[in-house]
Design an enzyme around this catalytic site. Structure first.
Site, short mmCIF file in Angstrom:
data_model
loop_
_atom_site.label_atom_id
_atom_site.label_comp_id
_atom_site.label_asym_id
_atom_site.label_seq_id
_atom_site.Cartn_x
_atom_site.Cartn_y
_atom_site.Cartn_z
N SER A 105 0.81 -1.22 0.00
CA SER A 105 0.00 0.00 0.00
C SER A 105 0.84 1.27 0.00
CB SER A 105 -0.93 0.01 1.21
OG SER A 105 -0.19 0.06 2.42
N GLU A 136 -7.44 1.31 -1.68
CA GLU A 136 -8.17 2.50 -1.22
C GLU A 136 -7.39 3.79 -1.42
OE1 GLU A 136 -6.76 1.60 3.35
OE2 GLU A 136 -8.44 0.57 2.42
N ASP A 238 -8.44 -5.36 5.40
CA ASP A 238 -7.37 -4.88 6.27
C ASP A 238 -6.95 -3.47 5.89
OD1 ASP A 238 -5.43 -4.92 8.28
OD2 ASP A 238 -3.90 -5.69 6.91
N ASP A 243 -12.71 -0.74 7.17
CA ASP A 243 -13.38 0.16 8.12
C ASP A 243 -14.76 0.55 7.60
OD1 ASP A 243 -10.96 0.04 9.42
OD2 ASP A 243 -10.31 2.05 8.80
N GLY A 314 13.46 -15.67 8.99
CA GLY A 314 12.58 -16.70 8.43
C GLY A 314 11.31 -16.17 7.81
N SER A 315 11.22 -14.86 7.62
CA SER A 315 9.99 -14.28 7.06
C SER A 315 9.88 -14.53 5.57
CB SER A 315 9.95 -12.77 7.32
OG SER A 315 10.99 -12.12 6.59
N GLY A 328 8.92 -24.79 -5.12
CA GLY A 328 8.30 -24.99 -6.43
C GLY A 328 7.58 -23.76 -6.94
N LYS A 329 7.90 -22.59 -6.39
CA LYS A 329 7.21 -21.36 -6.79
C LYS A 329 7.97 -20.58 -7.87
CE LYS A 329 5.06 -21.20 -2.27
NZ LYS A 329 4.97 -20.53 -0.95
N GLU A 342 14.68 -0.02 -1.33
CA GLU A 342 13.34 0.54 -1.18
C GLU A 342 12.79 0.81 -2.58
OE1 GLU A 342 10.49 3.09 -1.36
OE2 GLU A 342 12.19 4.41 -0.92
#
Length: 376
Positions: A105, A136, A238, A243, A314-315, A328-329, A342
């Site tokens: 976002s 949004e 989310d 909202d 590990g993220s 396998g992606k 960035e």
């Protein structure tokens, strides 16, 4: 204390052998030499970015990402050898790599929004995945502007003034009030159509409808609606849209979103593509959603990740492309690239050296071939 130190005028052999250790150049034969751009040749941005590959560090990753995206863009099925039972028909001539674009976002909050809009306006990507905020914020910017601020502005003072900070950007809270005024009647219509027509609303169908309703050429999702490009947002609630749906559920209860239809649709986009490419800006749900869809075809053929995440925790956000290969992606023989940067710095360069350079309007046949069927 030892006193066996002998002082001579001869250089110690151990010191010479350690410092002047001989190199084996066998592994270097096919490697390019490090060299940067020479500004004595004038200012030529294309030549400058071409030298990125031999500058080193993340500049080299940017250069490799440019090459990887250009491979996505240039692939044509007609260039591949015919398989047994295939016809050399018109469809082969217009079948291209299906490009999945994902972003978080904050990039839509920033000026990267206009770059994404350019890609969607000209049908340069085929499937989009965004967070709720990435949806949004696009609509809100059509209603009121976002302003430049500073990272160090104090949260307490901003809150008292009704100013929301996104990094060094400022969004007046009034913008979200305008968003509420705009979206509530549309949500009313959705509930009515659900009741009277049996419309099954999915997150992608909601975004498609909002893109139609905003009717604004600055909007990413206006062009996604106009060009029939599907936009998936598995966590659509989310954010501010969630909202608004929360408040709306008290005033006009009954709106239901079907996420199963969307997961089937995005997975099938991958399954039925002849070649697939992933350009993913940021991490989290958008990164995993695109990568996981490509698992269903045993991996994407081309991949570019741009984010600042590291893998030590590990993220999924920080994972290198090689981790996706293990799942396998990403294809085993692919040449994926991750740029540790960035995205607002890097993505404008990537687009300038790829999509913008090769821009050519797609033929009606090409556009028709990539149309989705989820809304049919």
């Amino acid at each position: 204390m030892s006193t066996n130190t002998t002082t001579t005028n001869a250089t110690p052999e151990l010191a010479k052998e350690s410092v002047f250790f001989q190199s084996n150049h066998e592994d270097l034969k096919n490697r390019p030499k490090v060299r940067g751009y020479d500004f004595n040749e004038g200012v030529d941005f294309s030549k400058l970015f071409e030298t990125y590959k031999t500058i080193g560090y993340q500049a080299s990753a940017v250069g490799e990402a440019i090459d990887e995206i250009n491979r996505m863009i240039s692939w044509r099925l007609v260039d591949e050898p015919l398989k047994e039972g295939e016809d050399d028909d018109e469809e082969r001539k217009v079948t291209r790599c299906k490009i999945f674009l994902g972003y978080t976002s904050n990039l839509v909050s920033s000026g990267v929004r206009e770059i994404i809009r350019y890609l969607v306006q000209h049908s340069m990507v085929d499937v989009i995945v965004s967070t709720a905020g990435g949806v949004e914020e696009d609509f809100i910017k059509c209603l009121a502007p976002t302003y430049m601020g500073e990272f160090h502005l104090e949260g307490e003072k901003l809150r008292r003034k009704g100013l929301n900070r996104i990094g060094n950007l400022l969004v007046p809270n009034d913008n979200y009030c305008k968003f509420e005024d705009w979206i509530m009647p549309i949500l009313d219509q959705m509930v009515e159509e659900q009741k009277t027509k049996g419309t099954v609303w999915t997150p992608s169908r909601v975004i498609n409808r909002l893109g139609k309703e905003i009717n604004h050429e600055d909007s990413i999702y206006y062009w996604a609606w106009k060009n029939d490009i599907p936009v998936y947002s598995p966590a659509l609630t989310d954010g501010s849209i969630g909202d608004m749906m929360y408040f709306h559920s008290y005033n006009t209860p009954g709106l239901v979103l079907d996420i199963i239809s969307d997961i089937r649709a995005i997975n099938n986009h991958a399954v039925y593509s002849k070649k697939s490419g992933m350009i993913i800006l940021g991490g989290g749900v958008i990164k995993h959603h695109i990568c996981n869809a490509n698992l269903f075809r045993n991996g994407a053929d081309y991949s570019v990740f741009v984010n600042t995440g590291n893998e030590f925790d590990g993220s999924d956000s920080g994972a290198r492309p090689d981790e996706a290969v293990s799942w396998g992606k990403i294809k085993l023989d692919a040449k994926p690239v991750k740029v540790y940067s960035e995205a607002s710095i890097v993505f404008p360069i990537l687009v300038a050296e790829t999509f913008a350079k090769t821009f050519k309007k797609k033929s009606p046949e090409e556009l028709k071939l990539n149309k989705r069927s989820i809304f049919d």
